[in-house]
Design an enzyme around this catalytic site. Structure first.
Site, PDB file in Angstrom:
ATOM      1  N   HIS A  79      -1.618 -13.826  -1.853  1.00 27.59           N
ATOM      2  CA  HIS A  79      -1.068 -13.562  -0.520  1.00 27.59           C
ATOM      3  C   HIS A  79      -1.982 -14.119   0.563  1.00 27.59           C
ATOM      4  CE1 HIS A  79       1.975 -10.777  -2.096  1.00 27.59           C
ATOM      5  NE2 HIS A  79       1.040 -10.448  -2.970  1.00 27.59           N
ATOM      6  N   ASP A  90       5.391 -12.049   4.985  1.00 29.12           N
ATOM      7  CA  ASP A  90       4.567 -11.269   4.036  1.00 29.12           C
ATOM      8  C   ASP A  90       3.301 -10.709   4.695  1.00 29.12           C
ATOM      9  OD1 ASP A  90       2.909 -10.483   1.921  1.00 29.12           O
ATOM     10  OD2 ASP A  90       2.727 -12.495   1.054  1.00 29.12           O
TER      11      ASP A  90
END
Lengths: 561, 561
Positions: free
Chosen positions: A374, A201
């Site tokens: 994130h 990610d």
């Protein structure tokens, strides 16, 4: 023998590629293929770009999967966010393959499939942290991660070439709310055994440091609840169950009842409570109709609308147009989110409106009420160091984010030539332990507008863009089939160009331009309607640009009787 | 006698109000009126909101000034940014009044008036730091400030009621580039004499701390120039002459020639050089055509496009569509700006494109290449403490910023009841040293689209919005005047709705719906075309929504012959 051997080898390369999610935030869909076995990871939607006028959502083009349908062993879903599950109803109508997901994720997927009336047609398997799924020659295992929704996992796919690891969306939260920390032990074990290729990610690859813990938001919420003397309204992402849990906990702690507002919030709270991901005391939740029966300091409300969405509950409250909730001076409104790029102005307007009403507004500019789901640069390096991959493919991000992530990988020792920054459709082929770029697979964006899937393309969008800028003038004229004389018109109808009332002279003159052009066409013995129309369009366009510096779309229509 | 006395009193109240600039960023225009004397401060434009489709710019509605034209003594301009000077060409066409501005500001104003062909009609006076301007009963003096353009000033207007101070846009830069620090001594003197009412810039009232010095950006630029082995391209705001100066200085220091790209950059560099605000060695600047004759490490380029504007020089370079500049792998591109809210995505795309080409991109996410021109909370408190106003009116900002500024004022001792958070048009009336809200003056937004000033209103915008979402279907039919039978059509033409080729069946069915509706109308002996059209619109709209879940605009046209 040797020829046969080569053929077999060619068939059984490992291919890794994305059908969506690279050079964009959204429509995540990654593919791991070994010979005749395809595993898909995620199946997300993307919200339209500003130039995709009228489009509701965008999904990946899955022609490749349709073409190789018989090889697709299943779709693994890493977590329940729309950019990972939102395309499922569309894609499962084209290829019916089994779905694998953790319990909460599956709950959200099932809700979606039920709404699309295809729930019973789809084979579904709930996975947990010890699951091992055999998918042809491929075997998938999972590791728990922390993200802004519970039950997120990363995937390890064992292939004959080695292990391919997909992190899903993740951060490392050392003090998570209502769940365990990311399973670093399992990650370490995977890393120790050896990772051939890591897909990780990249969303926050440009951000230094570690991403903060969800718990830190809870501390701010508690402070807000402690100080508030009237109602507290908290807007956040419905799927952020951890944050919803913290609002629940603060409500309990300060003796407030909690009302839930907004369709998606009600939906997610229901699913998460049923499945045990949200722990809500029996008597805490009250109906919205009942909030006025309690004193203001006994009421909290959790709501959608943290992005200033025009029709959302919070926006309607701010505009005093919500049917059931009226915000009063002295109420406290917490916007527990940061703006997704593009939403800054809408959120600003909501904050302004709330301040005008007299509410205390607690938001990202004046309080710590949001952390990202994130991982930032240090989280990403930790993942890279745990996995120690031979090859690295940054995923889930726009190009500059992928690139920043590649630099992080280099900084922790991945060899630059082993890093693949790909576009959607680019394949990384691994054979005999060696990776290189393979053939490009077809991919693209499928635009969804109402019930239409892919029926709006560039021409329609270009027309909408033109229409949005200067409107349209329709010019209609009826001619005699017999001798070409004008029987009726020309009539000019304007929409989105100028006020007819205030521009009578202009439209009259425009009418004359059309008449003169037609006379000229007749004199020149122009025989084709197409040329007639082109002449009218050109003359009128020139006239209007001179007079107004605008370029409306001009649509000449010639009727013959 | 007493009556007469009262009348005179009523006439000679002090009124302070905004015709633009409150609850918005842009179209700044503030008014100080005492009796029959009106002084206007600034005359700016605003860029359109996202829902103002097709609109080029927005200016304040100055009906109030037109109505009281004979009282307007002049317009003082605080600095040369578009949101302070951009409306002048439009407003000076309606009221011809003298303009007062510092030298550089006047240079930029004159350029604008020359382009509008009204330069010679306007009386202009260049002011400097010692200027005293008498404007009827009002007297204006000035104090130098620091901002992201040179020659910015604040204004002190002495009125019979006391001094009204307007800060203009400002920060305190303790190490400014190529200019002096803000004139704190003069501010202190004004404050010591007593300020009745302070109007102060609220743009960064939500930001803690002091705003950084422009010089700190120069340090980053020097580091970039030092390390770069090929071309360096710097994109920034054209009007930020201080930053342009630092690019000039870095080019000189590292032996690079400098090319200037982009219409507004060339224009501002010319004006600022001529007037001495930009110091450029004689042989530094080269023509863009000559950059290829020099080795890459001898070339720097300064360019527009720091906001990702689609047609700007940098965007075209990034897309490899600039006629004269090709960016090569290894070139360095500095985007010395931060995104203005709403531009994040466009800038992101530009950065992505530049990285793809292989450029080193230096931008806000990975380097310190921008500081704001507006003071943060500590700058604002310093201004408040220097001025020690009795009354305070936060200006230049959206509502939440005005409110945050009001809180800062309270925190340094301004009494809450002496703070006026106003909307455009709200007046603060001061009489006998006491302030209160006075009558509201008419104001509003004038939308400019091409040559049209104010001819696009809500109906046109609503139509553009509709057209942009789902396009338009035009339905034309020709009827016999004699007996109402259909002579031609119905024909359906679609723009921005669906591809005709791929939706033949849908449009055929739509045609049938129209025909059936018309038959029914005839049978029901509907006599008015308006009812015919309404019936067609309703039936077709319903049919299309059922089939597509879209709502195109439907425009029925009936021709009679």
């Amino acid at each position: 023998m040797e020829v046969k051997y080569l053929l077999k080898d060619q068939r059984d390369k490992l291919q890794i590629f994305a059908l969506g999610g690279l050079d964009e935030i959204g429509k995540n869909m990654y593919v791991v293929q070994y010979g005749n076995d395809i595993v898909v990871i995620d199946s997300g939607l993307m919200f339209p770009e500003v130039d995709m006028l009228g489009i509701d959502i965008v999904i990946p083009d899955v022609s490749y999967l349709v073409e190789h349908q018989s090889k697709v062993r299943g779709i693994i879903i890493t977590h329940g966010h729309e950019d990972h599950i939102g395309a499922l109803p569309y894609i499962l109508r084209r290829i019916n393959v089994p779905i694998y997901a953790t319990q909460l994720t599956m709950g959200l997927v099932e809700h979606k499939l039920r709404e699309a009336h295809i729930l019973n047609d789809v084979k579904r398997t709930v996975i947990h942290k010890r699951s091992q799924i055999t998918l042809g020659a491929l075997k998938a295992t999972f590791f728990r991660t922390n993200h802004s929704i519970p039950d997120a996992v990363g995937v390890c796919i064992d292939t004959p070439e080695g292990a391919v690891v997909h992190t899903g969306d993740f951060k490392f939260d050392m003090t998570p709310v209502n769940e365990e920390t990311a399973d670093m032990h399992r990650m370490a074990e995977i890393g120790r055994k050896g990772v051939l290729c890591l897909l990780s990610d990249s969303t926050n690859a440009e951000r230094p440091g570690f991403t903060g813990s969800e718990k830190s938001v809870g501390e701010s919420l508690i402070e807000v609840f402690r100080q508030s003397k009237q109602r507290v309204i908290v807007a956040t992402f419905a799927s952020n169950i951890h944050r919803v849990q913290q609002v629940v906990d603060a409500s309990v702690r300060y003796g407030r009842k909690l009302a839930v507002v907004g369709r998606s919030m009600i939906n997610v709270v229901n699913i998460a409570s049923e499945l045990g991901y949200l722990k809500v005391p029996d008597d805490l939740i009250i109906e919205l109709d009942d909030i006025n029966r309690l004193p203001a300091h006994k009421v909290a409300i959790i709501s959608t609308g943290s992005q200033g969405e025009p029709m959302s509950a919070l926006t309607r409250m701010a505009n005093a147009s919500h049917r059931k909730v009226e915000i009063l001076p002295g109420d406290t409104v917490v916007i527990a989110a940061t703006p997704i790029p593009g939403n800054e102005k809408a959120i600003g307007r909501t904050v302004d409106q709330l301040f005008r009403i007299g509410a205390n507004v607690v938001y990202s500019a004046n309080a710590h009420v949001h952390v990202s789901g994130h991982g930032s640069q240090e989280d990403l390096k930790l993942m890279l160091n745990l996995m120690k991959p031979k090859y690295f493919m940054p995923i889930h991000g726009e190009y500059r984010m992928l690139r920043a992530h590649a630099q992080l990988a280099e900084s922790v020792g991945v060899r630059p030539e082993n890093i693949f920054i790909c576009d959607n459709g680019d394949t990384v082929e691994i054979f005999g332990g060696r990776a290189r770029y393979g053939p490009k697979h077809y991919t693209g964006k499928v635009l969804i507008d109402g019930l239409g899937v892919g029926d709006v393309g560039n021409i329609v969008l270009r027309d909408r863009k033109l229409l949005s800028q200067d409107g349209i003038l329709v010019v209609v004229v009826t001619l005699s089939k017999a001798n070409g004389t004008i029987l009726s018109g020309p009539d000019i109808i304007s929409r989105g160009f100028v006020y007819v009332r205030e521009s009578e002279k202009l439209l009259e003159d425009a009418n004359k331009v059309v008449s003169l052009t037609m006379e000229k066409c007749m004199k020149d013995q122009v025989n084709e309607w197409a040329s007639y129309k082109t002449n009218i369009r050109d003359a009128l366009s020139k006239f209007l640009f001179e007079k107004t510096r605008r370029r409306p779309m001009i649509l000449p229509i010639i009727m013959e009787v």
